[in-house]
Design an enzyme around this catalytic site. Structure first.
Site, PDB file in Angstrom:
ATOM      1  N   CYS A  32       0.821  -1.209   0.000  1.00 28.83           N
ATOM      2  CA  CYS A  32       0.000   0.000   0.000  1.00 28.83           C
ATOM      3  C   CYS A  32       0.861   1.269   0.000  1.00 28.83           C
ATOM      4  O   CYS A  32       1.654   1.478   0.916  1.00 28.83           O
ATOM      5  CB  CYS A  32      -0.918   0.008   1.221  1.00 28.83           C
ATOM      6  SG  CYS A  32      -1.809   1.554   1.405  1.00 28.83           S
ATOM      7  N   LYS A  59     -10.800  -8.138   5.257  1.00 23.87           N
ATOM      8  CA  LYS A  59     -10.442  -7.427   6.496  1.00 23.87           C
ATOM      9  C   LYS A  59     -11.037  -8.091   7.737  1.00 23.87           C
ATOM     10  O   LYS A  59     -12.212  -8.492   7.727  1.00 23.87           O
ATOM     11  CB  LYS A  59     -10.941  -5.978   6.431  1.00 23.87           C
ATOM     12  CG  LYS A  59     -10.269  -5.168   5.339  1.00 23.87           C
ATOM     13  CD  LYS A  59     -10.958  -3.822   5.160  1.00 23.87           C
ATOM     14  CE  LYS A  59     -10.445  -3.141   3.900  1.00 23.87           C
ATOM     15  NZ  LYS A  59     -11.155  -1.909   3.591  1.00 23.87           N
ATOM     16  N   VAL A  72      -5.688   1.257   5.841  1.00 17.83           N
ATOM     17  CA  VAL A  72      -4.366   1.478   6.430  1.00 17.83           C
ATOM     18  C   VAL A  72      -3.801   2.749   5.794  1.00 17.83           C
ATOM     19  O   VAL A  72      -4.226   3.120   4.696  1.00 17.83           O
ATOM     20  CB  VAL A  72      -3.430   0.271   6.177  1.00 17.83           C
ATOM     21  CG1 VAL A  72      -3.969  -0.970   6.856  1.00 17.83           C
ATOM     22  CG2 VAL A  72      -3.187   0.003   4.694  1.00 17.83           C
ATOM     23  N   GLU A  85      -5.279   7.988   8.613  1.00 18.10           N
ATOM     24  CA  GLU A  85      -5.103   8.888   7.458  1.00 18.10           C
ATOM     25  C   GLU A  85      -3.607   9.177   7.315  1.00 18.10           C
ATOM     26  O   GLU A  85      -2.994   9.745   8.215  1.00 18.10           O
ATOM     27  CB  GLU A  85      -5.889  10.207   7.579  1.00 18.10           C
ATOM     28  CG  GLU A  85      -7.395  10.051   7.476  1.00 18.10           C
ATOM     29  CD  GLU A  85      -7.862   9.441   6.159  1.00 18.10           C
ATOM     30  OE1 GLU A  85      -7.401   9.864   5.086  1.00 18.10           O
ATOM     31  OE2 GLU A  85      -8.687   8.524   6.207  1.00 18.10           O
ATOM     32  N   SER A  86      -3.036   8.805   6.153  1.00 17.09           N
ATOM     33  CA  SER A  86      -1.564   8.822   6.047  1.00 17.09           C
ATOM     34  C   SER A  86      -0.907  10.176   6.356  1.00 17.09           C
ATOM     35  O   SER A  86       0.056  10.210   7.117  1.00 17.09           O
ATOM     36  CB  SER A  86      -1.101   8.241   4.707  1.00 17.09           C
ATOM     37  OG  SER A  86      -1.584   8.995   3.632  1.00 17.09           O
TER      38      SER A  86
END
Length: 242
Positions: A32, A59, A72, A85-86
Site C-alpha cells: 500500500c 479485512k 491502512v 489517514e496517512s
C-alpha cells in the site's frame, strides 16, 4: 507477527493484544503506497515500531475498531491512542518523536508542503485509473497527457526552487509523501511520463539513495504480480511472495 514482511491478518483472526511500552504499532499492508508513507517516516526518524499487516481484501472485523474507514495506515500507541489517514499519521510521528524534523520549521514552508500535497492528492487516483484503463485496453491518451501535465507542474517547482528535494537540499516530509507513487511508475506503466522532466528524474535518483526509501522499496516485478492478484480481488494479493 510484527514486521514489514509478516503475513497479513484477515477475517476470523484474533485482534492483537496491547501495544508494548516504548513501541508504536503500525497497521499496514506491504504494497500500500499510503501505508508506505508512514513506514518511510518511522524509518527516517528511527522510531521503535512493530508492523501488523492487514489483508485489505479480507479485512478482520476488529480492524474497523482501529479505523472506522477500514483503511491502512493506522498507528496505535501503548496508551491505546489510534491515529489514521496517512498525512495525519506522518505529521503525528514527526511531532511526537524526537530526531530530525521532517516538516519545515518555517510556517510558510509548512503551508507550501501541505498545498503541494493537496495538488498531488489529485494525481494518485488518475495514476490508478490509467493503470486500469491500460489493462482494459481502453484509449489512455487523455489520461496520460493529464498525468504528464501534473508531473510538469512538479518539475516546475524543483526548477524554480533550484533544489534537489522539495524542501531544499535534504529530504523533508513532502518528498516521502509523494515517493511511493514514483516508486510504482514502472509497474503502472508510466515510466516514460518523466521523459521531459529532468529535475524529477534527478529527484528520483537522489531519493533511491535514501536509507528509508531503500528499506521500504518493493521490486517492480513483485509489485506487478501483486497488482494482477489485487485486480482480481484475490485474498492472496496482500501476502504475495511470502
Amino acid at each position: 507477527m510484527a514486521g514489514d514482511h509478516s503475513r497479513s491478518l484477515g477475517k476470523g483472526s484474533a485482534a492483537p493484544g496491547p501495544v508494548p511500552e516504548g513501541v508504536i504499532r503500525l497497521y499496514s499492508m506491504r504494497f500500500c503506497p499510503f501505508a508506505q508513507r508512514t513506514r518511510l517516516v518511522l524509518r527516517a526518524k528511527g522510531i521503535s515500531h512493530e508492523i501488523i499487516n492487514i489483508n485489505l481484501k479480507n479485512k478482520p472485523d476488529w480492524f474497523f475498531e482501529k479505523n472506522p474507514f477500514g483503511l491502512v495506515p493506522v498507528l496505535e500507541t501503548s496508551k491505546g491512542q489510534l491515529i489514521y489517514e496517512s498525512p495525519i499519521t506522518c505529521e503525528y510521528l514527526d511531532e511526537a518523536f524526537p530526531g530530525k524534523k521532517l516538516m519545515p520549521s518555517d510556517p510558510y514552508e509548512r503551508a507550501f508542503q501541505k498545498m503541494l500535497l493537496e495538488h498531488f492528492s489529485k494525481i494518485t487516483p488518475i495514476v490508478f485509473k490509467y493503470f486500469v484503463a491500460v489493462k482494459d485496453g481502453q484509449d489512455t491518451t487523455a489520461l496520460k497527457a493529464e498525468i504528464a501535465e501534473k508531473f510538469g507542474k512538479l518539475e516546475e517547482i524543483l526548477s524554480k526552487r533550484n533544489t534537489v528535494f522539495y524542501g531544499g537540499d535534504s529530504i523533508s516530509m513532502l518528498d516521502y509523501m509523494i515517493w511511493p507513487w514514483f516508486e510504482r511508475l514502472e509497474p503502472f506503466q508510466l515510466k516514460d511520463s518523466l521523459s521531459h522532466t529532468p529535475k524529477l528524474q534527478r529527484w528520483m535518483e537522489a531519493m533511491k539513495e535514501d536509507p528509508a526509501v531503500k528499506a521500504t522499496m518493493t521490486d517492480p516485478q513483485t509489485f506487478k504480480d501483486y497488482l494482477q492478484l489485487y485486480m482480481k480481488n484475490s485474498p492472496e494479493a496482500c501476502d504475495y511472495g511470502l
